[in-house]
Design a protein around this motif. Structure first.
Motif, short mmCIF file in Angstrom:
data_model
loop_
_atom_site.label_atom_id
_atom_site.label_comp_id
_atom_site.label_asym_id
_atom_site.label_seq_id
_atom_site.Cartn_x
_atom_site.Cartn_y
_atom_site.Cartn_z
N ARG A 316 -11.30 58.67 6.46
CA ARG A 316 -12.04 58.78 5.25
C ARG A 316 -12.48 60.55 5.20
O ARG A 316 -12.90 60.80 4.69
CB ARG A 316 -13.84 58.03 6.60
CG ARG A 316 -14.24 56.94 5.08
CD ARG A 316 -15.53 56.73 5.35
NE ARG A 316 -15.51 56.28 7.14
CZ ARG A 316 -15.70 55.55 7.60
NH1 ARG A 316 -16.21 54.46 7.27
NH2 ARG A 316 -15.76 54.59 8.81
N GLU A 317 -12.17 60.62 6.59
CA GLU A 317 -12.76 62.29 7.27
C GLU A 317 -11.57 63.09 5.38
O GLU A 317 -12.29 63.58 4.99
CB GLU A 317 -11.96 62.58 8.27
CG GLU A 317 -12.58 64.62 8.49
CD GLU A 317 -13.89 64.80 8.17
OE1 GLU A 317 -14.87 64.09 8.04
OE2 GLU A 317 -13.90 65.92 8.10
N ASN A 320 -12.84 62.29 1.86
CA ASN A 320 -13.83 63.31 1.97
C ASN A 320 -13.27 65.02 1.85
O ASN A 320 -14.62 65.84 0.56
CB ASN A 320 -14.70 63.52 2.79
CG ASN A 320 -15.59 62.81 3.00
OD1 ASN A 320 -15.99 61.97 1.73
ND2 ASN A 320 -16.04 62.19 4.31
N GLN A 321 -12.67 65.49 2.62
CA GLN A 321 -11.71 66.82 2.08
C GLN A 321 -10.91 66.90 0.71
O GLN A 321 -11.78 67.81 0.53
CB GLN A 321 -10.40 67.24 3.02
CG GLN A 321 -11.34 67.18 4.43
CD GLN A 321 -12.87 67.71 5.10
OE1 GLN A 321 -12.53 69.11 3.84
NE2 GLN A 321 -13.47 68.34 5.51
N LYS A 324 -14.05 67.45 -1.81
CA LYS A 324 -14.36 69.09 -2.04
C LYS A 324 -13.69 69.30 -3.19
O LYS A 324 -14.73 70.74 -3.35
CB LYS A 324 -14.25 69.89 -0.65
CG LYS A 324 -15.86 68.73 0.04
CD LYS A 324 -15.90 69.14 1.60
CE LYS A 324 -16.45 68.77 2.07
NZ LYS A 324 -16.50 69.17 3.67
N HIS A 341 -16.77 54.44 -0.66
CA HIS A 341 -18.50 55.35 -0.81
C HIS A 341 -18.78 55.99 -1.40
O HIS A 341 -19.64 56.61 -1.42
CB HIS A 341 -18.97 55.89 0.56
CG HIS A 341 -17.95 56.38 1.81
ND1 HIS A 341 -17.03 56.14 1.72
CD2 HIS A 341 -18.26 57.66 1.69
CE1 HIS A 341 -16.20 57.50 2.03
NE2 HIS A 341 -16.72 58.39 1.98
N HIS A 342 -17.22 55.99 -2.23
CA HIS A 342 -18.05 57.39 -3.37
C HIS A 342 -17.45 57.06 -4.64
O HIS A 342 -16.61 55.43 -4.30
CB HIS A 342 -16.42 58.43 -3.13
CG HIS A 342 -16.19 59.46 -2.06
ND1 HIS A 342 -16.56 60.14 -1.95
CD2 HIS A 342 -15.45 59.43 -0.61
CE1 HIS A 342 -16.94 61.53 -0.96
NE2 HIS A 342 -16.19 60.48 -0.03
#
Ligand SMILES: Nc1ncnc2c1ncn2[C@@H]1O[C@H](COP(=O)(O)OP(=O)(O)O)[C@@H](O)[C@H]1O
Ligand SMILES: [Mg+2]
Length: 358
Positions: A316-317, A320-321, A324, A341-342
Protein backbone atom coordinates in the motif's frame (compact mmCIF):
# COMPACT_ATOMS: atom_id res chain seq x y z
CA UNK A 1 2.93 9.30 -20.36
CA UNK A 2 -0.54 7.86 -19.98
CA UNK A 3 -1.69 4.84 -21.94
CA UNK A 4 -5.21 5.50 -23.16
CA UNK A 5 -5.79 2.30 -25.07
CA UNK A 6 -3.97 -1.00 -25.48
CA UNK A 7 -4.67 -3.70 -28.05
CA UNK A 8 -2.88 -7.03 -27.86
CA UNK A 9 -3.06 -9.98 -30.22
CA UNK A 10 -1.31 -13.34 -30.22
CA UNK A 11 1.02 -12.33 -27.43
CA UNK A 12 1.83 -15.12 -24.89
CA UNK A 13 -1.52 -16.75 -23.95
CA UNK A 14 -3.56 -13.71 -25.07
CA UNK A 15 -5.30 -14.13 -28.42
CA UNK A 16 -7.02 -10.77 -28.57
CA UNK A 17 -7.49 -8.25 -25.83
CA UNK A 18 -8.49 -4.62 -25.79
CA UNK A 19 -8.02 -2.50 -22.71
CA UNK A 20 -8.87 1.11 -21.85
CA UNK A 21 -6.69 1.75 -18.82
CA UNK A 22 -7.44 4.08 -15.94
CA UNK A 23 -5.15 7.14 -16.12
CA UNK A 24 -3.78 6.53 -12.61
CA UNK A 25 -4.13 3.03 -11.15
CA UNK A 26 -4.92 -0.25 -12.88
CA UNK A 27 -5.26 -3.50 -10.94
CA UNK A 28 -4.91 -6.67 -12.98
CA UNK A 29 -6.21 -9.70 -11.12
CA UNK A 30 -6.76 -13.37 -11.95
CA UNK A 31 -5.47 -16.83 -11.08
CA UNK A 32 -1.93 -17.96 -11.71
CA UNK A 33 -1.34 -18.52 -15.40
CA UNK A 34 -4.31 -16.39 -16.48
CA UNK A 35 -2.13 -13.83 -18.29
CA UNK A 36 -1.68 -10.96 -15.80
CA UNK A 37 2.06 -10.66 -16.25
CA UNK A 38 1.60 -11.06 -20.00
CA UNK A 39 -0.40 -7.81 -20.11
CA UNK A 40 2.40 -5.99 -18.30
CA UNK A 41 4.97 -7.58 -20.60
CA UNK A 42 3.05 -6.34 -23.64
CA UNK A 43 3.24 -2.75 -22.34
CA UNK A 44 6.98 -3.01 -21.73
CA UNK A 45 7.40 -4.62 -25.15
CA UNK A 46 5.66 -1.73 -26.89
CA UNK A 47 8.18 0.62 -25.32
CA UNK A 48 11.42 -1.36 -25.61
CA UNK A 49 10.79 -4.26 -28.01
CA UNK A 50 11.35 -6.88 -25.31
CA UNK A 51 9.84 -7.78 -21.95
CA UNK A 52 11.12 -7.82 -18.38
CA UNK A 53 11.01 -11.64 -18.45
CA UNK A 54 12.78 -12.28 -21.74
CA UNK A 55 14.87 -10.53 -24.36
CA UNK A 56 13.93 -13.26 -26.86
CA UNK A 57 10.94 -11.70 -28.57
CA UNK A 58 10.08 -15.01 -30.26
CA UNK A 59 9.04 -16.46 -26.88
CA UNK A 60 6.39 -13.75 -26.70
CA UNK A 61 4.57 -14.86 -29.85
CA UNK A 62 1.56 -17.04 -29.03
CA UNK A 63 2.52 -20.68 -29.64
CA UNK A 64 -0.34 -21.13 -32.14
CA UNK A 65 0.43 -17.94 -34.09
CA UNK A 66 3.05 -16.68 -36.54
CA UNK A 67 3.33 -13.16 -35.15
CA UNK A 68 2.15 -10.87 -32.39
CA UNK A 69 0.76 -7.37 -32.80
CA UNK A 70 0.57 -4.67 -30.15
CA UNK A 71 -0.90 -1.20 -30.58
CA UNK A 72 -1.45 1.62 -28.14
CA UNK A 73 -2.64 5.18 -27.85
CA UNK A 74 -0.79 7.27 -25.32
CA UNK A 75 -0.64 10.90 -24.36
CA UNK A 76 1.54 13.33 -22.56
CA UNK A 77 -0.47 14.68 -19.57
CA UNK A 78 1.42 18.00 -19.79
CA UNK A 79 0.74 18.76 -23.43
CA UNK A 80 -2.24 16.39 -23.94
CA UNK A 81 -0.59 15.48 -27.24
CA UNK A 82 -1.71 12.05 -28.42
CA UNK A 83 0.56 9.44 -29.96
CA UNK A 84 -0.11 6.09 -31.52
CA UNK A 85 2.36 3.25 -31.70
CA UNK A 86 2.28 -0.27 -33.10
CA UNK A 87 4.69 -3.17 -32.99
CA UNK A 88 4.37 -6.45 -34.82
CA UNK A 89 6.92 -9.25 -34.81
CA UNK A 90 7.03 -12.40 -36.93
CA UNK A 91 8.57 -15.77 -36.09
CA UNK A 92 11.28 -15.19 -38.71
CA UNK A 93 12.42 -12.14 -36.71
CA UNK A 94 11.01 -9.45 -39.00
CA UNK A 95 9.58 -6.46 -37.19
CA UNK A 96 7.13 -3.75 -38.14
CA UNK A 97 7.25 -0.67 -35.98
CA UNK A 98 5.08 2.42 -36.35
CA UNK A 99 4.90 5.67 -34.48
CA UNK A 100 2.22 8.24 -35.32
CA UNK A 101 1.46 6.46 -38.62
CA UNK A 102 5.09 6.57 -39.78
CA UNK A 103 7.33 3.56 -40.02
CA UNK A 104 10.27 3.91 -37.64
CA UNK A 105 13.55 2.02 -37.71
CA UNK A 106 14.62 2.17 -34.12
CA UNK A 107 12.54 1.24 -31.08
CA UNK A 108 14.57 3.86 -29.16
CA UNK A 109 12.32 6.52 -30.71
CA UNK A 110 9.33 4.93 -29.00
CA UNK A 111 11.24 4.21 -25.78
CA UNK A 112 12.16 7.88 -25.48
CA UNK A 113 8.56 9.01 -25.93
CA UNK A 114 7.01 6.26 -23.80
CA UNK A 115 9.25 5.50 -20.80
CA UNK A 116 8.22 2.34 -18.95
CA UNK A 117 9.57 1.23 -15.60
CA UNK A 118 9.07 -2.39 -14.60
CA UNK A 119 9.22 -3.42 -10.96
CA UNK A 120 9.23 -7.20 -10.85
CA UNK A 121 9.66 -9.91 -8.22
CA UNK A 122 13.35 -10.22 -9.10
CA UNK A 123 13.99 -6.50 -8.63
CA UNK A 124 16.16 -7.31 -5.58
CA UNK A 125 18.83 -8.39 -8.09
CA UNK A 126 19.62 -4.69 -8.27
CA UNK A 127 21.24 -5.02 -4.85
CA UNK A 128 22.11 -8.71 -4.73
CA UNK A 129 23.63 -9.26 -8.17
CA UNK A 130 26.75 -7.96 -9.89
CA UNK A 131 27.34 -4.51 -11.39
CA UNK A 132 25.53 -5.20 -14.71
CA UNK A 133 22.11 -4.80 -13.09
CA UNK A 134 23.08 -1.49 -11.53
CA UNK A 135 24.61 -0.19 -14.75
CA UNK A 136 21.36 -0.99 -16.56
CA UNK A 137 19.41 0.81 -13.86
CA UNK A 138 21.72 3.81 -14.09
CA UNK A 139 21.53 3.94 -17.87
CA UNK A 140 17.71 3.77 -17.84
CA UNK A 141 17.80 7.11 -16.01
CA UNK A 142 20.57 8.64 -18.10
CA UNK A 143 18.91 7.57 -21.37
CA UNK A 144 15.61 9.19 -20.41
CA UNK A 145 17.18 12.41 -19.15
CA UNK A 146 20.07 13.08 -21.54
CA UNK A 147 19.33 13.32 -25.24
CA UNK A 148 22.96 12.87 -26.28
CA UNK A 149 23.42 9.62 -24.38
CA UNK A 150 22.20 7.16 -27.00
CA UNK A 151 24.49 8.35 -29.81
CA UNK A 152 27.43 8.49 -27.44
CA UNK A 153 26.60 4.98 -26.30
CA UNK A 154 26.50 3.70 -29.89
CA UNK A 155 29.93 5.24 -30.60
CA UNK A 156 31.28 3.64 -27.48
CA UNK A 157 29.86 0.17 -28.30
CA UNK A 158 31.23 0.33 -31.83
CA UNK A 159 34.73 1.34 -30.77
CA UNK A 160 34.79 -1.23 -27.94
CA UNK A 161 33.71 -4.05 -30.18
CA UNK A 162 36.21 -3.09 -32.94
CA UNK A 163 38.99 -2.74 -30.39
CA UNK A 164 38.21 -6.12 -28.80
CA UNK A 165 38.07 -7.77 -32.21
CA UNK A 166 41.57 -6.43 -32.96
CA UNK A 167 42.80 -7.64 -29.55
CA UNK A 168 41.49 -11.12 -30.37
CA UNK A 169 43.01 -11.05 -33.85
CA UNK A 170 46.36 -9.73 -32.52
CA UNK A 171 45.95 -6.57 -34.59
CA UNK A 172 48.82 -4.07 -34.75
CA UNK A 173 49.14 -1.19 -32.30
CA UNK A 174 48.55 1.22 -35.17
CA UNK A 175 45.23 -0.49 -36.00
CA UNK A 176 44.20 -0.40 -32.34
CA UNK A 177 45.09 3.27 -32.11
CA UNK A 178 42.60 4.11 -34.88
CA UNK A 179 39.77 3.22 -32.50
CA UNK A 180 41.27 4.63 -29.32
CA UNK A 181 40.25 8.25 -29.81
CA UNK A 182 36.57 7.41 -30.43
CA UNK A 183 36.71 4.98 -27.50
CA UNK A 184 38.21 7.56 -25.14
CA UNK A 185 35.96 10.40 -26.26
CA UNK A 186 32.75 8.38 -25.95
CA UNK A 187 33.85 6.75 -22.67
CA UNK A 188 34.58 10.09 -21.07
CA UNK A 189 31.24 11.49 -22.22
CA UNK A 190 29.38 8.45 -20.80
CA UNK A 191 31.31 8.88 -17.57
CA UNK A 192 30.22 12.51 -17.30
CA UNK A 193 26.58 11.68 -17.96
CA UNK A 194 26.62 8.90 -15.40
CA UNK A 195 28.52 10.66 -12.65
CA UNK A 196 26.27 13.74 -12.86
CA UNK A 197 23.22 11.48 -12.82
CA UNK A 198 24.38 9.56 -9.74
CA UNK A 199 24.92 12.77 -7.77
CA UNK A 200 21.42 13.98 -8.66
CA UNK A 201 19.95 10.56 -7.89
CA UNK A 202 21.69 10.50 -4.56
CA UNK A 203 19.87 13.70 -3.51
CA UNK A 204 16.53 12.28 -4.72
CA UNK A 205 17.16 9.02 -2.85
CA UNK A 206 17.91 10.80 0.42
CA UNK A 207 14.69 12.77 0.02
CA UNK A 208 12.68 9.57 -0.58
CA UNK A 209 14.29 7.89 2.44
CA UNK A 210 13.21 10.79 4.62
CA UNK A 211 9.68 10.83 3.16
CA UNK A 212 9.22 7.12 3.74
CA UNK A 213 10.88 7.21 7.13
CA UNK A 214 13.32 4.45 6.19
CA UNK A 215 15.23 3.42 9.28
CA UNK A 216 18.49 2.80 7.49
CA UNK A 217 20.95 4.93 5.63
CA UNK A 218 22.48 4.17 2.25
CA UNK A 219 25.08 6.07 0.29
CA UNK A 220 25.10 6.00 -3.45
CA UNK A 221 28.51 6.02 -5.12
CA UNK A 222 29.93 5.68 -8.58
CA UNK A 223 33.15 4.32 -10.09
CA UNK A 224 33.84 5.03 -13.77
CA UNK A 225 35.38 1.65 -14.72
CA UNK A 226 39.02 2.69 -14.85
CA UNK A 227 41.64 3.84 -12.37
CA UNK A 228 41.57 7.55 -11.60
CA UNK A 229 45.38 7.61 -11.26
CA UNK A 230 45.67 8.03 -15.02
CA UNK A 231 43.61 9.35 -17.89
CA UNK A 232 41.80 6.69 -19.89
CA UNK A 233 44.00 7.43 -22.93
CA UNK A 234 47.12 6.81 -20.84
CA UNK A 235 45.68 3.59 -19.43
CA UNK A 236 45.00 2.21 -22.89
CA UNK A 237 48.71 2.59 -23.68
CA UNK A 238 49.97 1.42 -20.27
CA UNK A 239 47.68 -1.62 -20.16
CA UNK A 240 47.92 -2.61 -23.80
CA UNK A 241 49.93 -5.78 -23.11
CA UNK A 242 47.44 -6.81 -20.44
CA UNK A 243 44.48 -6.15 -22.77
CA UNK A 244 46.22 -8.25 -25.43
CA UNK A 245 46.75 -11.13 -22.99
CA UNK A 246 43.11 -10.90 -21.80
CA UNK A 247 41.95 -10.43 -25.42
CA UNK A 248 39.60 -7.73 -24.20
CA UNK A 249 39.57 -4.09 -23.06
CA UNK A 250 39.48 -4.15 -19.28
CA UNK A 251 39.27 -0.38 -18.77
CA UNK A 252 36.17 1.63 -19.70
CA UNK A 253 32.56 2.45 -18.85
CA UNK A 254 31.51 -1.17 -19.47
CA UNK A 255 33.26 -1.82 -16.12
CA UNK A 256 31.60 1.06 -14.29
CA UNK A 257 29.94 0.41 -10.95
CA UNK A 258 27.17 2.15 -9.05
CA UNK A 259 27.78 1.36 -5.40
CA UNK A 260 25.34 1.16 -2.50
CA UNK A 261 27.02 1.31 0.89
CA UNK A 262 26.01 1.58 4.50
CA UNK A 263 28.77 3.07 6.66
CA UNK A 264 31.40 2.00 4.16
CA UNK A 265 30.20 -1.59 3.73
CA UNK A 266 28.20 -2.97 0.80
CA UNK A 267 24.50 -2.50 1.61
CA UNK A 268 23.71 -6.10 0.69
CA UNK A 269 25.90 -7.28 3.58
CA UNK A 270 24.28 -5.04 6.17
CA UNK A 271 20.62 -4.56 5.31
CA UNK A 272 17.98 -7.19 6.06
CA UNK A 273 16.15 -8.78 3.15
CA UNK A 274 13.09 -6.63 3.91
CA UNK A 275 15.16 -3.44 3.99
CA UNK A 276 16.78 -4.39 0.68
CA UNK A 277 13.36 -4.76 -0.93
CA UNK A 278 12.30 -1.34 0.33
CA UNK A 279 15.61 0.14 -0.88
CA UNK A 280 14.99 -1.21 -4.40
CA UNK A 281 11.62 0.55 -4.55
CA UNK A 282 13.13 3.75 -3.13
CA UNK A 283 15.81 3.72 -5.82
CA UNK A 284 13.20 3.35 -8.57
CA UNK A 285 11.04 6.05 -6.99
CA UNK A 286 14.06 8.37 -6.86
CA UNK A 287 14.58 7.82 -10.61
CA UNK A 288 10.92 8.61 -11.31
CA UNK A 289 11.20 11.75 -9.14
CA UNK A 290 14.18 12.99 -11.12
CA UNK A 291 12.48 12.34 -14.44
CA UNK A 292 9.47 14.33 -13.29
CA UNK A 293 11.39 17.14 -11.59
CA UNK A 294 14.06 17.70 -14.22
CA UNK A 295 12.30 16.72 -17.47
CA UNK A 296 8.64 17.06 -16.49
CA UNK A 297 8.03 13.51 -17.71
CA UNK A 298 6.45 10.39 -16.27
CA UNK A 299 7.09 6.72 -16.91
CA UNK A 300 4.31 4.16 -17.07
CA UNK A 301 5.05 1.97 -14.03
CA UNK A 302 4.46 -1.79 -14.11
CA UNK A 303 4.44 -3.64 -10.76
CA UNK A 304 4.31 -7.35 -11.41
CA UNK A 305 3.12 -9.44 -8.43
CA UNK A 306 3.71 -6.59 -5.98
CA UNK A 307 1.67 -8.13 -3.16
CA UNK A 308 3.57 -11.40 -3.30
CA UNK A 309 6.81 -9.44 -2.88
CA UNK A 310 5.75 -7.15 -0.07
CA UNK A 311 3.33 -7.45 2.85
CA UNK A 312 0.06 -5.54 2.49
CA UNK A 313 1.24 -2.51 4.48
CA UNK A 314 4.36 -2.07 2.34
CA UNK A 315 2.45 -2.74 -0.89
CA UNK A 316 0.00 0.00 0.00
CA UNK A 317 2.81 2.35 0.95
CA UNK A 318 4.65 1.78 -2.34
CA UNK A 319 1.48 2.44 -4.36
CA UNK A 320 0.81 5.58 -2.32
CA UNK A 321 4.32 6.78 -3.08
CA UNK A 322 4.02 5.92 -6.78
CA UNK A 323 0.72 7.78 -7.02
CA UNK A 324 2.28 10.91 -5.55
CA UNK A 325 3.94 11.15 -8.93
CA UNK A 326 1.74 12.14 -11.84
CA UNK A 327 2.19 8.89 -13.77
CA UNK A 328 0.10 5.82 -14.49
CA UNK A 329 0.55 2.56 -12.59
CA UNK A 330 -0.34 -1.03 -13.48
CA UNK A 331 -0.24 -3.64 -10.71
CA UNK A 332 -0.77 -7.36 -11.20
CA UNK A 333 -1.55 -9.92 -8.49
CA UNK A 334 -3.85 -12.76 -7.49
CA UNK A 335 -5.45 -10.70 -4.72
CA UNK A 336 -5.19 -6.92 -4.84
CA UNK A 337 -7.98 -5.96 -2.43
CA UNK A 338 -5.51 -4.10 -0.19
CA UNK A 339 -4.89 -1.60 -3.00
CA UNK A 340 -8.51 -0.73 -3.71
CA UNK A 341 -8.65 2.50 -1.73
CA UNK A 342 -7.52 4.72 -4.62
CA UNK A 343 -9.57 5.61 -7.64
CA UNK A 344 -8.77 2.74 -10.01
CA UNK A 345 -9.93 0.23 -12.61
CA UNK A 346 -9.82 -3.54 -12.15
CA UNK A 347 -9.18 -5.89 -15.05
CA UNK A 348 -9.82 -9.53 -14.28
CA UNK A 349 -8.05 -12.13 -16.43
CA UNK A 350 -9.18 -15.69 -17.14
CA UNK A 351 -7.26 -17.95 -19.54
CA UNK A 352 -5.80 -15.07 -21.53
CA UNK A 353 -9.09 -13.15 -21.80
CA UNK A 354 -10.48 -10.17 -20.00
CA UNK A 355 -13.57 -10.77 -17.80
CA UNK A 356 -15.82 -8.34 -15.94
CA UNK A 357 -13.98 -5.04 -16.02
CA UNK A 358 -14.81 -3.13 -12.83
N1 LIG B 1 4.30 -17.95 -26.22
C1 LIG B 1 3.27 -18.42 -25.51
N2 LIG B 1 2.16 -18.91 -26.12
C2 LIG B 1 1.11 -19.36 -25.39
N3 LIG B 1 1.08 -19.37 -24.06
C3 LIG B 1 2.17 -18.89 -23.39
C4 LIG B 1 3.30 -18.39 -24.08
N4 LIG B 1 4.21 -17.98 -23.16
C5 LIG B 1 3.65 -18.22 -21.96
N5 LIG B 1 2.44 -18.78 -22.08
C6 LIG B 1 1.49 -19.17 -21.03
O1 LIG B 1 0.76 -18.01 -20.68
C7 LIG B 1 0.18 -18.21 -19.40
C8 LIG B 1 0.07 -16.87 -18.73
O2 LIG B 1 1.25 -16.48 -18.11
P1 LIG B 1 1.37 -15.24 -17.14
O3 LIG B 1 1.05 -14.00 -17.87
O4 LIG B 1 2.71 -15.37 -16.54
O5 LIG B 1 0.24 -15.50 -16.05
P2 LIG B 1 0.02 -14.82 -14.64
O6 LIG B 1 0.91 -13.64 -14.52
O7 LIG B 1 -1.44 -14.46 -14.62
O8 LIG B 1 0.35 -15.88 -13.62
C9 LIG B 1 1.02 -19.27 -18.73
O9 LIG B 1 0.22 -20.40 -18.54
C10 LIG B 1 2.12 -19.59 -19.73
O10 LIG B 1 2.42 -20.94 -19.77
MG1 LIG C 1 2.47 -13.35 -13.15
Amino acid sequence: MILGKLDVSDFRNIQTLSLTPHPRLNLITGNNGSGKSSILESIQCLSTGHSFRTRKARELINREAQSFTLTALFSDPQTSREHRTGLSRQRDGSVELRLDFEEVKSIAEVTRLLPVKSLTPDSHKLIQDGPDERRQFLDWGVFHMEHGFLDTWKHFKRSLSQRNQLLRDTGSSAELKTWDSLFVESSEAIDQFRSRYVSELSVALTQRMQDMDARFHVELGYRPGWSDDFSLAELLTRNLDYHRRMKTTTDGPHRAEMTLTTEGTAAKQILSRGQQKVLVYLLHLAQLDLLEQRNARQAVVLCDDLTSELDSEHSREIINQLLKLNGQVFVSGVDLDVLRHHDHSVFHMEHGSLKNVV
